[in-house]
Scaffold this motif. Sequence first.
Motif, PDB file in Angstrom:
ATOM      1  N   THR A 229      37.329  34.894  43.325  1.00 27.86           N
ATOM      2  CA  THR A 229      37.985  34.505  44.565  1.00 27.86           C
ATOM      3  C   THR A 229      37.047  34.608  45.755  1.00 27.86           C
ATOM      4  O   THR A 229      37.274  33.993  46.772  1.00 27.86           O
ATOM      5  CB  THR A 229      39.220  35.381  44.835  1.00 27.86           C
ATOM      6  OG1 THR A 229      38.820  36.746  44.872  1.00 27.86           O
ATOM      7  CG2 THR A 229      40.274  35.169  43.761  1.00 27.86           C
TER       8      THR A 229
ATOM      9  N   PRO B 166      43.617  44.319  41.170  1.00 22.66           N
ATOM     10  CA  PRO B 166      44.866  43.870  40.533  1.00 22.66           C
ATOM     11  C   PRO B 166      44.646  42.642  39.643  1.00 22.66           C
ATOM     12  O   PRO B 166      43.678  41.900  39.808  1.00 22.66           O
ATOM     13  CB  PRO B 166      45.768  43.513  41.722  1.00 22.66           C
ATOM     14  CG  PRO B 166      45.182  44.229  42.892  1.00 22.66           C
ATOM     15  CD  PRO B 166      43.716  44.357  42.615  1.00 22.66           C
ATOM     16  N   GLU B 167      45.538  42.459  38.697  1.00 23.11           N
ATOM     17  CA  GLU B 167      45.549  41.305  37.797  1.00 23.11           C
ATOM     18  C   GLU B 167      44.284  41.215  36.956  1.00 23.11           C
ATOM     19  O   GLU B 167      43.723  40.138  36.744  1.00 23.11           O
ATOM     20  CB  GLU B 167      45.777  40.010  38.579  1.00 23.11           C
ATOM     21  CG  GLU B 167      47.100  39.996  39.326  1.00 23.11           C
ATOM     22  CD  GLU B 167      47.317  38.725  40.108  1.00 23.11           C
ATOM     23  OE1 GLU B 167      46.726  37.694  39.753  1.00 23.11           O
ATOM     24  OE2 GLU B 167      48.087  38.771  41.077  1.00 23.11           O
ATOM     25  N   SER B 168      43.802  42.350  36.487  1.00 22.14           N
ATOM     26  CA  SER B 168      42.648  42.449  35.584  1.00 22.14           C
ATOM     27  C   SER B 168      41.340  41.938  36.176  1.00 22.14           C
ATOM     28  O   SER B 168      40.402  41.644  35.459  1.00 22.14           O
ATOM     29  CB  SER B 168      42.924  41.702  34.275  1.00 22.14           C
ATOM     30  OG  SER B 168      44.028  42.272  33.617  1.00 22.14           O
ATOM     31  N   ALA B 169      41.284  41.819  37.489  1.00 21.82           N
ATOM     32  CA  ALA B 169      40.039  41.397  38.149  1.00 21.82           C
ATOM     33  C   ALA B 169      39.170  42.622  38.400  1.00 21.82           C
ATOM     34  O   ALA B 169      39.657  43.755  38.438  1.00 21.82           O
ATOM     35  CB  ALA B 169      40.350  40.701  39.464  1.00 21.82           C
TER      36      ALA B 169
END
Length: 102
Positions: free
Chosen positions: A8, A28-31
Amino acid sequence: AAATAFRTRPLFLSSTESKPSNSLRRLPESAVELTLRIPPAATKASYDKTLNEVSKNVSIPGFRKGAKIPPAVIENAWAKQGGKRALRTMAINDLCEQLIQP
């Protein structure tokens, strides 16, 4: 199922630190956010290696394929592909790959 990686934020490489140190932060979200501090000598060596590899495969009028081509000539020839920025990105990707491999 195949995993897809999304970045991102743009990848930045700073060579202002004299001591290499790395950090990994889970998001968050496995990042993940990976911070690599790399000495200037390593970034220059990686860029020079990239120029050397490109010069072996690039075809530039006035130079034989595989001949030693001055860096400025390669950068100018690559102007349409992003020039020095494209070469730096290749060098950064190669250097990061070397640093994060186990």
